[in-house]
Design an enzyme around this catalytic site. Structure first.
Site, PDB file in Angstrom:
ATOM      1  N   GLU A 285      40.841 -33.397  85.891  1.00 15.95           N
ATOM      2  CA  GLU A 285      42.296 -33.631  85.846  1.00 15.95           C
ATOM      3  C   GLU A 285      43.071 -32.335  85.699  1.00 15.95           C
ATOM      4  OE1 GLU A 285      42.113 -37.863  83.411  1.00 15.95           O
ATOM      5  OE2 GLU A 285      42.399 -35.995  82.296  1.00 15.95           O
ATOM      6  N   GLY A 287      46.033 -29.828  85.894  1.00 11.62           N
ATOM      7  CA  GLY A 287      47.486 -29.905  86.072  1.00 11.62           C
ATOM      8  C   GLY A 287      48.000 -28.500  86.335  1.00 11.62           C
ATOM      9  N   ARG A 288      47.966 -27.695  85.268  1.00  7.24           N
ATOM     10  CA  ARG A 288      48.477 -26.326  85.326  1.00  7.24           C
ATOM     11  C   ARG A 288      47.884 -25.522  86.493  1.00  7.24           C
ATOM     12  NH1 ARG A 288      50.005 -23.859  80.522  1.00  7.24           N
ATOM     13  NH2 ARG A 288      48.655 -25.340  79.470  1.00  7.24           N
ATOM     14  N   ARG A 325      58.260 -22.907  77.042  1.00  7.83           N
ATOM     15  CA  ARG A 325      56.917 -22.452  76.654  1.00  7.83           C
ATOM     16  C   ARG A 325      56.906 -21.176  75.789  1.00  7.83           C
ATOM     17  NH1 ARG A 325      53.163 -21.318  79.379  1.00  7.83           N
ATOM     18  NH2 ARG A 325      51.585 -22.472  78.245  1.00  7.83           N
ATOM     19  N   TYR A 329      55.167 -22.101  72.390  1.00 10.28           N
ATOM     20  CA  TYR A 329      53.754 -21.664  72.284  1.00 10.28           C
ATOM     21  C   TYR A 329      53.584 -20.152  72.245  1.00 10.28           C
ATOM     22  CZ  TYR A 329      53.436 -26.227  74.709  1.00 10.28           C
ATOM     23  OH  TYR A 329      53.580 -27.519  75.122  1.00 10.28           O
ATOM     24  N   CYS A 356      71.933 -21.250  72.789  1.00  9.39           N
ATOM     25  CA  CYS A 356      72.383 -20.812  71.478  1.00  9.39           C
ATOM     26  C   CYS A 356      71.274 -20.927  70.452  1.00  9.39           C
ATOM     27  CB  CYS A 356      73.598 -21.623  71.058  1.00  9.39           C
ATOM     28  SG  CYS A 356      74.961 -21.259  72.146  1.00  9.39           S
ATOM     29  N   GLU A 357      70.361 -20.029  70.543  1.00  6.95           N
ATOM     30  CA  GLU A 357      69.231 -20.019  69.629  1.00  6.95           C
ATOM     31  C   GLU A 357      68.565 -18.648  69.732  1.00  6.95           C
ATOM     32  OE1 GLU A 357      67.335 -23.675  69.131  1.00  6.95           O
ATOM     33  OE2 GLU A 357      65.360 -22.800  68.883  1.00  6.95           O
TER      34      GLU A 357
HETATM   35  N1  LLP Z   1      44.215 -34.457  81.202  1.00  9.59           N
HETATM   36  C1  LLP Z   1      44.689 -34.779  80.002  1.00  9.59           C
HETATM   37  C2  LLP Z   1      44.205 -35.972  79.329  1.00  9.59           C
HETATM   38  C3  LLP Z   1      45.648 -33.971  79.394  1.00  9.59           C
HETATM   39  O1  LLP Z   1      46.113 -34.281  78.191  1.00  9.59           O
HETATM   40  C4  LLP Z   1      46.122 -32.812  80.058  1.00  9.59           C
HETATM   41  C5  LLP Z   1      47.129 -31.958  79.471  1.00  9.59           C
HETATM   42  C6  LLP Z   1      45.597 -32.516  81.326  1.00  9.59           C
HETATM   43  C7  LLP Z   1      44.632 -33.366  81.868  1.00  9.59           C
HETATM   44  C8  LLP Z   1      46.040 -31.340  82.132  1.00  9.59           C
HETATM   45  O2  LLP Z   1      45.770 -30.145  81.504  1.00  9.59           O
HETATM   46  P1  LLP Z   1      46.030 -28.775  82.300  1.00  9.59           P
HETATM   47  O3  LLP Z   1      45.035 -28.707  83.417  1.00  9.59           O
HETATM   48  O4  LLP Z   1      47.400 -28.810  82.814  1.00  9.59           O
HETATM   49  O5  LLP Z   1      45.823 -27.718  81.285  1.00  9.59           O
HETATM   50  N2  LLP Z   1      52.729 -28.377  77.542  1.00  9.59           N
HETATM   51  C9  LLP Z   1      51.573 -27.536  77.329  1.00  9.59           C
HETATM   52  C10 LLP Z   1      50.335 -28.145  77.929  1.00  9.59           C
HETATM   53  C11 LLP Z   1      50.058 -29.519  77.415  1.00  9.59           C
HETATM   54  C12 LLP Z   1      48.879 -30.128  78.065  1.00  9.59           C
HETATM   55  C13 LLP Z   1      48.780 -31.564  77.741  1.00  9.59           C
HETATM   56  N3  LLP Z   1      47.696 -32.222  78.358  1.00  9.59           N
HETATM   57  C14 LLP Z   1      51.830 -26.163  77.909  1.00  9.59           C
HETATM   58  O6  LLP Z   1      52.914 -25.936  78.438  1.00  9.59           O
HETATM   59  O7  LLP Z   1      50.991 -25.292  77.805  1.00  9.59           O
END
Ligand code: LLP
Length: 429
Positions: A285, A287-288, A325, A329, A356-357
Site C-alpha cells: 500500500e 502512498g508517499r 508537515r 513532523y 499567523c503562527e
Molecule cells: N497503509 C496504511 C494502513 C497506512 O496507515 C498508511 C499511511 C499507508 C498505507 C501509506 O503509507 P506511505 O506509503 O504513504 O508512507 N501524514 C504523515 C504520514 C501518515 C501516514 C499514515 N498512514 C506524513 O505526512 O508523513
C-alpha cells in the site's frame, strides 16, 4: 533533482513553472503525471520479476483527488480509502470498486454501509467494535463480505513517532501479544458471512531501511503458520502496508521499489518454504512513494525580514495551510527559485509561511540565489500529505492542483475561493 528548460527555468513535465504560476496563480500544487505512472510501473515491474501474485494498492490518503484515482486505475493499481470522502472520490473517479480496500480504526456504521453499498472489494477490519458494527449489516448481505484483519505486529519502524504504526502501543489493529488478534481470527472464521482474505499490517511511514519490512514479512509468516496449525486457515493474501521512504532533500537516500520488493519477496519465499503455507498473494500500500516526489509547490515570494546577524526570513504566499508537515513532523524540504534553479546560492534564508503562527516555517536555512518580491519559489517533493492535509487556517483557501505532462497543464482541482470558504456559514443573529 530538477529539470531546467532552454530558458534556464524550472520545468515540470515540460511545462515552464513561471508560466504555470502566471496561468494558474500561486500557491499551486503541480504534479508530474509521468513520474506518478513511472513509480507505479517500477512497483509492477519489481513484482512481475518475482512471479508472485500481487496488488499495488495506492494509499489515497497521501493525495486523494479524483484525477489521481483515475491515473491509478489506468495503471492497474488498486486503491486504499479511509473515509466516506475518499471512498466517494473513488466512486466518482470511476475506480473499479472491487479493487478498493477500506481502512480505518473507527469506521462508522454509515461508512461501513456505504462501503457495502458500493461493493468495496475488501474491508480491512481494525478492531472488535468494527466487527460488531459489521455484524449488524451482514444479515442484509447476500454474499459473504470480503475482509482482512489488521494486525499490530509489534514492530517499531525507524521513523518519526507520529508516523509509526506497527508497534504494540498503537491505536491501529488487533494486538498479537495479548491474544486479541487470535480471538478476532476465531470470531471471523466462525462467521459464514465473512470471507477472510488474509492479514494486513503496516509498520509506519517514510521508512528508508528495508530491515523493518523484512522483519514484518517474517513476523507475518510466523503468525500465519501458527494460526494455520491452530485453525487450519490459509491466508490467500498477506498485505504488508506501505511506508516506503522518498527523497525530500539531498540528505535522503531512499531505496528504489525494486530493492524493497526484491528483499521482501526473497524473505517471504524463504519463510514460506519453512511452513505448510502455500504462497499467498502479496499486497502493498504505497502512498508517499507514488506521489511524493512527483509533486511541487509553487509560491510567490513576498516580504523579506532581515534580523542582522541572526536570520533572514523570506515569506511566501502559502505555508502551513497547504503543507503542515514541517510544523507537525519537523519535516525537511528543499526549494529552488523557479526562474534560476541552478544559480549559485548567495544567501541562506528561512522560508516562512503567511499564516499567523511562529511555527509556520516551511524551510529553515535554505541556500538561495538573490530574490526579489514576486519571484516564484518551488518547494520540491510536496506531492504526498500536502494537499491531503491542507487546512483553511486563517480562512485561507486551499491552492489549486494542476497535472502536467508533455508540455500540457490540466487543472484538476480548482483553487478554493473566498465564496467557497464562506459558503457553509449561516447567520446567527
Ligand atoms: N497503509 C496504511 C494502513 C497506512 O496507515 C498508511 C499511511 C499507508 C498505507 C501509506 O503509507 P506511505 O506509503 O504513504 O508512507 N501524514 C504523515 C504520514 C501518515 C501516514 C499514515 N498512514 C506524513 O505526512 O508523513
Amino acid at each position: 533533482m530538477v529539470n531546467v528548460n532552454s530558458q534556464g527555468h524550472l520545468s515540470i513535465g515540460n511545462c515552464d513553472t513561471l508560466e504555470l504560476a502566471k496561468d494558474f496563480g500561486t500557491p499551486l500544487y503541480v504534479y508530474d503525471v509521468s513520474m506518478i505512472r513511472q513509480q507505479l510501473r517500477h512497483f509492477h515491474k519489481a513484482f512481475d520479476k518475482t512471479g508472485v501474485k500481487y496488488a499495488i494498492s495506492y494509499a489515497s490518503k497521501a493525495f486523494a483527488i479524483r484525477a489521481i484515482d483515475q491515473v491509478i486505475a489506468q495503471e492497474n493499481g488498486h486503491l486504499d480509502v479511509v473515509s466516506a470522502g475518499e471512498l466517494i472520490t473513488a466512486v466518482q473517479a470511476g475506480f473499479p470498486m472491487e479493487h478498493v480496500s477500506f481502512h480505518g480504526n473507527n469506521k462508522s456504521l454509515a461508512e461501513l454501509q456505504l462501503a457495502l453499498d458500493n461493493h468495496v472489494g475488501t474491508i480491512i477490519v481494525d478492531n472488535f467494535y468494527e466487527l460488531e458494527l459489521l455484524n449488524k449489516l451482514l444479515p442484509q448481505q447476500k454474499q459473504p463480505v470480503n475482509i482482512m484483519l489488521r494486525i499490530a505486529p509489534g514492530i517499531s519502524a525507524h521513523t518519526h513517532r507520529y508516523i509509526q504504526t506497527g508497534q504494540v502501543d498503537s491505536k491501529f489493529g488487533f494486538d498479537v501479544q495479548s491474544g486479541q488478534a487470535e480471538q478476532a481470527l476465531k470470531q471471523v472464521l466462525q462467521n459464514p458471512k465473512l470471507n477472510l482474505r488474509g492479514y494486513h499490517a503496516h509498520i509506519g511511514s517514510q521508512i528508508m531501511a528495508v530491515a523493518g519490512f523484512t522483519a514484518l514479512v517474517q513476523r507475518m509468516v510466523q503468525l500465519a503458520a501458527t494460526w494455520q496449525e491452530k485453525f487450519h486457515y490459509q491466508p490467500q493474501v498477506l498485505n504488508f502496508g506501505g511506508g516506503f521512504g522518498i527523497k525530500y532533500t539531498n540528505a535522503d537516500h531512499p531505496l528504489a521499489p525494486q530493492e524493497f520488493v526484491y528483499d521482501m519477496i526473497q524473505t517471504l519465499k524463504k519463510e514460506i518454504a519453512q511452513t505448510n503455507l502455500t504462497m499467498p498473494e502479496v499486497w502493498l500500500e504505497p502512498g508517499r512513494s507514488i506521489v511524493g516526489e512527483a509533486g511541487y509547490s509553487l509560491y510567490t515570494i513576498g516580504a523579506r525580514k532581515i534580523i542582522p546577524g541572526i536570520r533572514t526570513y523570506l515569506s511566501v504566499d502559502g505555508g502551513m495551510g497547504d503543507n503542515i508537515r514541517p510544523a507537525l513532523y519537523q519535516a525537511e524540504y528543499q526549494a529552488v527559485l523557479a526562474a534560476r534553479p541552478e544559480a549559485t546560492p548567495t544567501e541562506t534564508v528561512t522560508i516562512a509561511g503567511r499564516y499567523c503562527e511562529s511555527g509556520d516555517i516551511l524551510i529553515k536555512d535554505q541556500p538561495l540565489p538573490e530574490s526579489t518580491p514576486g519571484d516564484i519559489l518551488a518547494v520540491l517533493a510536496t506531492g504526498a500529505y500536502g494537499y491531503s492535509m491542507a487546512s483553511n487556517y486563517n480562512r485561507v483557501g486551499r491552492p489549486a492542483v494542476v497535472f502536467v505532462k508533455n508540455g500540457h497543464a490540466k487543472l484538476v482541482v480548482k483553487r478554493e475561493s473566498i465564496t467557497d470558504l464562506t459558503s457553509l456559514d449561516l447567520n446567527y443573529l
